[in-house]
Design a protein around this motif. Sequence first.
Motif, PDB file in Angstrom:
ATOM      1  N   MET A 235       1.099  -0.968  -0.304  1.00 26.81           N
ATOM      2  CA  MET A 235       0.071  -0.233  -0.015  1.00 26.81           C
ATOM      3  C   MET A 235       0.500   1.376   0.206  1.00 26.81           C
ATOM      4  O   MET A 235       1.999   1.321   0.768  1.00 26.81           O
ATOM      5  N   ASN A 236       0.917   2.225  -0.601  1.00 27.42           N
ATOM      6  CA  ASN A 236       1.415   3.252  -0.414  1.00 27.42           C
ATOM      7  C   ASN A 236       0.859   4.607  -0.280  1.00 27.42           C
ATOM      8  O   ASN A 236      -0.379   5.118   0.019  1.00 27.42           O
ATOM      9  N   THR A 237       1.706   4.866   1.294  1.00 28.89           N
ATOM     10  CA  THR A 237       1.116   5.717   2.445  1.00 28.89           C
ATOM     11  C   THR A 237       1.112   7.559   1.403  1.00 28.89           C
ATOM     12  O   THR A 237      -0.123   8.045   1.121  1.00 28.89           O
ATOM     13  N   ASN A 238       1.914   7.725   0.413  1.00 28.20           N
ATOM     14  CA  ASN A 238       2.342   8.789  -0.369  1.00 28.20           C
ATOM     15  C   ASN A 238       0.782   9.752  -0.910  1.00 28.20           C
ATOM     16  O   ASN A 238      -0.185  10.287  -0.737  1.00 28.20           O
ATOM     17  N   ARG A 239      -0.157   8.051  -1.805  1.00 39.12           N
ATOM     18  CA  ARG A 239      -1.210   8.176  -2.993  1.00 39.12           C
ATOM     19  C   ARG A 239      -1.475   7.982  -1.736  1.00 39.12           C
ATOM     20  O   ARG A 239      -2.906   8.788  -1.856  1.00 39.12           O
ATOM     21  N   THR A 240      -1.966   7.504  -0.920  1.00 38.28           N
ATOM     22  CA  THR A 240      -3.545   7.416   0.199  1.00 38.28           C
ATOM     23  C   THR A 240      -3.772   8.611   1.050  1.00 38.28           C
ATOM     24  O   THR A 240      -4.942   9.226   0.450  1.00 38.28           O
ATOM     25  N   THR A 241      -2.646   9.763   1.236  1.00 39.24           N
ATOM     26  CA  THR A 241      -2.557  10.515   1.960  1.00 39.24           C
ATOM     27  C   THR A 241      -3.048  11.905   1.251  1.00 39.24           C
ATOM     28  O   THR A 241      -3.457  12.715   1.254  1.00 39.24           O
ATOM     29  N   ARG A 242      -2.814  11.357  -0.359  1.00 38.79           N
ATOM     30  CA  ARG A 242      -2.781  12.908  -1.156  1.00 38.79           C
ATOM     31  C   ARG A 242      -3.812  11.965  -1.769  1.00 38.79           C
ATOM     32  O   ARG A 242      -5.125  13.450  -2.016  1.00 38.79           O
TER      33      ARG A 242
ATOM     34  N   VAL B 258     -15.110  22.383  -0.222  1.00 36.33           N
ATOM     35  CA  VAL B 258     -15.359  23.204  -1.151  1.00 36.33           C
ATOM     36  C   VAL B 258     -16.819  23.241  -1.328  1.00 36.33           C
ATOM     37  O   VAL B 258     -17.365  24.063  -1.820  1.00 36.33           O
ATOM     38  N   LEU B 259     -17.388  21.620  -1.777  1.00 35.32           N
ATOM     39  CA  LEU B 259     -19.173  21.509  -1.733  1.00 35.32           C
ATOM     40  C   LEU B 259     -19.816  22.045  -0.892  1.00 35.32           C
ATOM     41  O   LEU B 259     -20.915  22.746  -0.980  1.00 35.32           O
ATOM     42  N   MET B 260     -19.166  21.850   0.667  1.00 35.74           N
ATOM     43  CA  MET B 260     -19.816  22.456   1.225  1.00 35.74           C
ATOM     44  C   MET B 260     -19.998  24.098   1.885  1.00 35.74           C
ATOM     45  O   MET B 260     -20.879  24.619   1.656  1.00 35.74           O
TER      46      MET B 260
ATOM     47  N   PHE C 102      -6.613  15.687  -0.723  1.00 35.62           N
ATOM     48  CA  PHE C 102      -8.069  15.933  -2.317  1.00 35.62           C
ATOM     49  C   PHE C 102      -9.212  15.469  -2.488  1.00 35.62           C
ATOM     50  O   PHE C 102     -10.198  16.496  -2.289  1.00 35.62           O
ATOM     51  N   ALA C 103     -10.005  14.683  -1.304  1.00 33.26           N
ATOM     52  CA  ALA C 103     -11.037  13.917  -0.814  1.00 33.26           C
ATOM     53  C   ALA C 103     -11.750  14.854   0.008  1.00 33.26           C
ATOM     54  O   ALA C 103     -13.013  15.477  -0.024  1.00 33.26           O
TER      55      ALA C 103
END
Length: 64
Positions: free
Chosen positions: A1-8, A19-21, A12-13
Motif C-alpha cells: 500500500m502506497n502511503t503517499n498516494r493514499t494521503t494525497r 469546497v462543496l460544503m 484531495f477528497a
Amino acid sequence: MNTNRTTRTTRFAAFMLAVLMTVVVNGAMLWKFDTVAHETNMAHSGQIPIVVTLETVNIIAPRS
C-alpha cells in the motif's frame, strides 16, 4: 500500500468536500436573502412612499 498516494487522495477528497460544503452553504444563504428581498418588495409595493425633509442645521464654533 502506497502511503503517499493514499494521503494525497484523502487530502484531495477532504478538500473537495470542504469546497462543496462551502458552495452549498453560501448558495443557500444567497438564495434565502434573494427570497426575503423579493418578499419584502411585494409587501411594501402597496404602500405610498413618504418623503421626509429635514431642516438645515448650522454649527458655529470657534476655530483654534
